[in-house]
Design a protein around this motif. Structure first.
Motif, mmCIF file in Angstrom:
data_model
loop_
_atom_site.group_PDB
_atom_site.id
_atom_site.type_symbol
_atom_site.label_atom_id
_atom_site.label_comp_id
_atom_site.label_asym_id
_atom_site.label_seq_id
_atom_site.Cartn_x
_atom_site.Cartn_y
_atom_site.Cartn_z
ATOM 1 N N TYR A 20 28.596 -77.842 -12.784
ATOM 2 C CA TYR A 20 30.037 -77.575 -12.805
ATOM 3 C C TYR A 20 30.753 -78.668 -13.592
ATOM 4 C CZ TYR A 20 34.660 -76.344 -10.837
ATOM 5 O OH TYR A 20 35.966 -75.979 -10.665
ATOM 6 N N GLY A 21 30.387 -79.905 -13.361
ATOM 7 C CA GLY A 21 31.000 -81.020 -14.084
ATOM 8 C C GLY A 21 30.756 -80.937 -15.581
ATOM 9 N N VAL A 22 29.536 -80.599 -15.973
ATOM 10 C CA VAL A 22 29.209 -80.484 -17.403
ATOM 11 C C VAL A 22 30.009 -79.348 -18.037
ATOM 12 C CG1 VAL A 22 27.382 -79.922 -19.057
ATOM 13 C CG2 VAL A 22 26.941 -81.546 -17.215
ATOM 14 N N ALA A 23 30.079 -78.202 -17.357
ATOM 15 C CA ALA A 23 30.817 -77.056 -17.904
ATOM 16 C C ALA A 23 32.299 -77.386 -18.062
ATOM 17 C CB ALA A 23 30.635 -75.843 -16.999
ATOM 18 N N VAL A 24 32.875 -78.017 -17.060
ATOM 19 C CA VAL A 24 34.301 -78.364 -17.139
ATOM 20 C C VAL A 24 34.522 -79.445 -18.195
ATOM 21 C CG1 VAL A 24 36.264 -79.338 -15.867
ATOM 22 C CG2 VAL A 24 34.810 -77.614 -14.796
ATOM 23 N N LEU A 25 33.587 -80.361 -18.346
ATOM 24 C CA LEU A 25 33.703 -81.386 -19.382
ATOM 25 C C LEU A 25 33.792 -80.736 -20.764
ATOM 26 C CD1 LEU A 25 33.594 -84.463 -20.099
ATOM 27 C CD2 LEU A 25 31.137 -84.155 -20.340
ATOM 28 N N VAL A 26 32.927 -79.766 -21.014
ATOM 29 C CA VAL A 26 32.924 -79.080 -22.314
ATOM 30 C C VAL A 26 34.243 -78.336 -22.519
ATOM 31 C CG1 VAL A 26 31.829 -77.225 -23.649
ATOM 32 C CG2 VAL A 26 30.419 -78.921 -22.458
ATOM 33 N N ILE A 27 34.680 -77.616 -21.510
ATOM 34 C CA ILE A 27 35.924 -76.849 -21.627
ATOM 35 C C ILE A 27 37.118 -77.782 -21.798
ATOM 36 C CG2 ILE A 27 37.509 -75.366 -20.340
ATOM 37 C CD1 ILE A 27 35.082 -73.952 -19.224
ATOM 38 N N ARG A 53 60.348 -87.864 -27.076
ATOM 39 C CA ARG A 53 59.187 -87.268 -27.733
ATOM 40 C C ARG A 53 57.854 -87.827 -27.242
ATOM 41 N NH1 ARG A 53 60.130 -87.564 -33.866
ATOM 42 N NH2 ARG A 53 61.059 -89.495 -33.247
ATOM 43 N N PRO A 54 57.704 -89.148 -27.080
ATOM 44 C CA PRO A 54 56.403 -89.649 -26.600
ATOM 45 C C PRO A 54 56.055 -89.135 -25.200
ATOM 46 C CG PRO A 54 57.670 -91.423 -27.577
ATOM 47 C CD PRO A 54 58.592 -90.250 -27.474
ATOM 48 N N LEU A 55 57.053 -89.028 -24.323
ATOM 49 C CA LEU A 55 56.802 -88.532 -22.976
ATOM 50 C C LEU A 55 56.388 -87.060 -23.000
ATOM 51 C CD1 LEU A 55 56.830 -89.049 -19.936
ATOM 52 C CD2 LEU A 55 59.241 -88.396 -19.941
ATOM 53 N N LYS A 56 57.061 -86.270 -23.837
ATOM 54 C CA LYS A 56 56.702 -84.855 -23.960
ATOM 55 C C LYS A 56 55.277 -84.702 -24.490
ATOM 56 C CE LYS A 56 61.277 -82.930 -24.728
ATOM 57 N NZ LYS A 56 62.131 -82.206 -25.681
ATOM 58 N N ALA A 57 54.934 -85.517 -25.461
ATOM 59 C CA ALA A 57 53.585 -85.438 -26.027
ATOM 60 C C ALA A 57 52.542 -85.874 -24.991
ATOM 61 C CB ALA A 57 53.493 -86.306 -27.274
ATOM 62 N N ALA A 58 52.827 -86.918 -24.239
ATOM 63 C CA ALA A 58 51.884 -87.416 -23.239
ATOM 64 C C ALA A 58 51.682 -86.417 -22.108
ATOM 65 C CB ALA A 58 52.363 -88.748 -22.682
ATOM 66 N N LEU A 59 52.724 -85.695 -21.748
ATOM 67 C CA LEU A 59 52.626 -84.724 -20.664
ATOM 68 C C LEU A 59 51.572 -83.662 -20.965
ATOM 69 C CD1 LEU A 59 53.772 -83.761 -17.950
ATOM 70 C CD2 LEU A 59 55.464 -82.457 -19.230
ATOM 71 N N GLY A 60 51.430 -83.306 -22.222
ATOM 72 C CA GLY A 60 50.435 -82.309 -22.602
ATOM 73 C C GLY A 60 49.001 -82.772 -22.390
ATOM 74 N N PHE A 61 48.793 -84.080 -22.384
ATOM 75 C CA PHE A 61 47.446 -84.617 -22.218
ATOM 76 C C PHE A 61 47.076 -84.840 -20.754
ATOM 77 C CE2 PHE A 61 48.295 -85.769 -26.614
ATOM 78 C CZ PHE A 61 47.106 -85.416 -27.215
ATOM 79 N N ALA A 62 48.037 -84.750 -19.847
ATOM 80 C CA ALA A 62 47.780 -85.058 -18.442
ATOM 81 C C ALA A 62 46.706 -84.142 -17.849
ATOM 82 C CB ALA A 62 49.074 -84.963 -17.634
ATOM 83 N N THR A 63 46.819 -82.854 -18.090
ATOM 84 C CA THR A 63 45.860 -81.918 -17.506
ATOM 85 C C THR A 63 44.450 -82.097 -18.073
ATOM 86 O OG1 THR A 63 47.604 -80.336 -17.031
ATOM 87 C CG2 THR A 63 45.365 -79.477 -17.120
ATOM 88 N N PRO A 64 44.273 -82.111 -19.408
ATOM 89 C CA PRO A 64 42.906 -82.304 -19.915
ATOM 90 C C PRO A 64 42.287 -83.624 -19.467
ATOM 91 C CG PRO A 64 44.327 -81.562 -21.689
ATOM 92 C CD PRO A 64 45.203 -81.839 -20.504
ATOM 93 N N VAL A 65 43.091 -84.678 -19.393
ATOM 94 C CA VAL A 65 42.558 -85.970 -18.962
ATOM 95 C C VAL A 65 42.107 -85.891 -17.501
ATOM 96 C CG1 VAL A 65 43.188 -88.372 -18.459
ATOM 97 C CG2 VAL A 65 43.751 -87.371 -20.666
ATOM 98 N N ALA A 66 42.907 -85.227 -16.659
ATOM 99 C CA ALA A 66 42.514 -85.083 -15.257
ATOM 100 C C ALA A 66 41.185 -84.330 -15.146
ATOM 101 C CB ALA A 66 43.609 -84.362 -14.471
#
Length: 129
Positions: A20-27, A53-66
Protein backbone atom coordinates in the motif's frame (compact mmCIF):
# COMPACT_ATOMS: atom_id res chain seq x y z
CA UNK A 1 -7.96 12.91 -7.02
CA UNK A 2 -4.93 11.81 -5.02
CA UNK A 3 -6.98 11.22 -1.87
CA UNK A 4 -9.61 9.26 -3.78
CA UNK A 5 -6.99 7.18 -5.60
CA UNK A 6 -5.08 6.39 -2.42
CA UNK A 7 -8.29 5.47 -0.60
CA UNK A 8 -9.34 3.18 -3.43
CA UNK A 9 -6.02 1.35 -3.30
CA UNK A 10 -6.47 0.89 0.42
CA UNK A 11 -9.73 -0.95 -0.26
CA UNK A 12 -7.99 -3.70 -2.23
CA UNK A 13 -8.56 -6.90 -0.23
CA UNK A 14 -5.39 -8.36 1.24
CA UNK A 15 -3.06 -5.47 0.34
CA UNK A 16 -0.20 -5.32 2.81
CA UNK A 17 1.02 -2.13 4.44
CA UNK A 18 4.27 -2.11 2.46
CA UNK A 19 2.52 -2.68 -0.86
CA UNK A 20 0.00 0.00 0.00
CA UNK A 21 2.82 2.39 0.86
CA UNK A 22 4.65 1.71 -2.41
CA UNK A 23 1.47 2.18 -4.47
CA UNK A 24 0.60 5.45 -2.75
CA UNK A 25 4.21 6.63 -3.09
CA UNK A 26 4.03 6.14 -6.86
CA UNK A 27 0.65 7.85 -7.14
CA UNK A 28 1.73 10.75 -4.90
CA UNK A 29 4.80 11.31 -7.06
CA UNK A 30 2.63 11.36 -10.18
CA UNK A 31 0.12 13.75 -8.64
CA UNK A 32 2.91 16.16 -7.64
CA UNK A 33 2.89 17.33 -11.25
CA UNK A 34 -0.42 19.14 -10.69
CA UNK A 35 0.73 21.47 -7.89
CA UNK A 36 3.97 22.12 -9.79
CA UNK A 37 1.94 23.32 -12.79
CA UNK A 38 -0.38 25.33 -10.55
CA UNK A 39 2.57 26.95 -8.73
CA UNK A 40 4.06 28.01 -12.05
CA UNK A 41 0.76 29.59 -13.11
CA UNK A 42 0.32 31.29 -9.74
CA UNK A 43 3.84 32.68 -9.99
CA UNK A 44 3.19 34.03 -13.49
CA UNK A 45 -0.05 35.76 -12.51
CA UNK A 46 0.34 39.48 -11.97
CA UNK A 47 -3.30 40.08 -11.14
CA UNK A 48 -3.54 42.40 -8.11
CA UNK A 49 -6.24 40.12 -6.68
CA UNK A 50 -3.67 37.32 -6.56
CA UNK A 51 -2.31 38.10 -3.13
CA UNK A 52 -0.25 35.69 -1.08
CA UNK A 53 1.06 33.89 -4.14
CA UNK A 54 3.67 31.82 -2.23
CA UNK A 55 1.04 30.64 0.26
CA UNK A 56 -1.36 29.67 -2.53
CA UNK A 57 1.39 27.76 -4.30
CA UNK A 58 2.48 25.99 -1.10
CA UNK A 59 -1.08 24.94 -0.29
CA UNK A 60 -1.14 22.83 -3.44
CA UNK A 61 1.83 20.81 -2.23
CA UNK A 62 0.38 20.02 1.22
CA UNK A 63 -1.63 16.99 0.12
CA UNK A 64 1.05 15.28 -2.03
CA UNK A 65 3.65 15.85 0.68
CA UNK A 66 1.36 14.32 3.32
CA UNK A 67 0.83 11.27 1.14
CA UNK A 68 4.55 10.97 0.38
CA UNK A 69 5.38 11.09 4.10
CA UNK A 70 2.61 8.61 4.91
CA UNK A 71 3.80 6.25 2.19
CA UNK A 72 7.37 6.37 3.44
CA UNK A 73 6.18 5.65 6.97
CA UNK A 74 4.18 2.64 5.80
CA UNK A 75 7.11 1.33 3.77
CA UNK A 76 9.27 1.70 6.88
CA UNK A 77 6.75 -0.36 8.85
CA UNK A 78 5.18 2.48 10.86
CA UNK A 79 1.37 2.26 10.93
CA UNK A 80 1.30 6.01 11.63
CA UNK A 81 1.46 6.38 7.85
CA UNK A 82 -2.27 5.69 7.76
CA UNK A 83 -2.86 8.63 10.12
CA UNK A 84 -0.81 10.83 7.81
CA UNK A 85 -2.96 9.63 4.88
CA UNK A 86 -6.04 10.71 6.84
CA UNK A 87 -4.47 14.13 7.40
CA UNK A 88 -3.68 14.30 3.68
CA UNK A 89 -7.33 13.60 2.87
CA UNK A 90 -8.44 16.42 5.15
CA UNK A 91 -5.86 18.74 3.59
CA UNK A 92 -7.16 17.84 0.12
CA UNK A 93 -10.71 18.76 1.13
CA UNK A 94 -9.54 22.04 2.67
CA UNK A 95 -7.45 22.92 -0.38
CA UNK A 96 -10.35 22.20 -2.72
CA UNK A 97 -12.71 24.31 -0.61
CA UNK A 98 -10.21 27.18 -0.51
CA UNK A 99 -9.75 26.95 -4.27
CA UNK A 100 -13.48 27.05 -4.96
CA UNK A 101 -14.03 29.90 -2.51
CA UNK A 102 -11.39 31.97 -4.26
CA UNK A 103 -12.88 31.60 -7.73
CA UNK A 104 -15.45 33.94 -9.16
CA UNK A 105 -19.01 32.58 -9.33
CA UNK A 106 -18.20 29.59 -7.15
CA UNK A 107 -15.41 28.07 -9.20
CA UNK A 108 -14.78 27.28 -12.83
CA UNK A 109 -15.70 23.62 -12.38
CA UNK A 110 -19.11 24.60 -11.07
CA UNK A 111 -19.80 27.33 -13.61
CA UNK A 112 -19.17 24.94 -16.47
CA UNK A 113 -22.34 23.08 -15.54
CA UNK A 114 -24.67 25.90 -14.61
CA UNK A 115 -27.22 27.15 -17.12
CA UNK A 116 -26.45 30.56 -18.62
CA UNK A 117 -28.10 33.58 -17.09
CA UNK A 118 -30.61 35.32 -19.30
CA UNK A 119 -28.23 38.26 -19.79
CA UNK A 120 -25.54 35.87 -21.00
CA UNK A 121 -27.70 34.17 -23.60
CA UNK A 122 -26.70 35.37 -26.99
CA UNK A 123 -29.61 35.81 -29.30
CA UNK A 124 -29.20 36.16 -33.05
CA UNK A 125 -30.07 39.60 -34.40
CA UNK A 126 -33.62 40.03 -35.55
CA UNK A 127 -34.17 39.38 -39.24
CA UNK A 128 -34.65 42.47 -41.37
CA UNK A 129 -38.20 42.82 -42.56
Amino acid sequence: MLAISASAIGLIPGIGATSYGVAVLVIALLFTAFPVQAALRIRESRDPANRLRPLKAALGFATPVAYLVGALLLIAGAPAGLVVFAAGSILAIMAAAADLAGRPRGGAALTAFRPPRSAEVRRPPAAAA
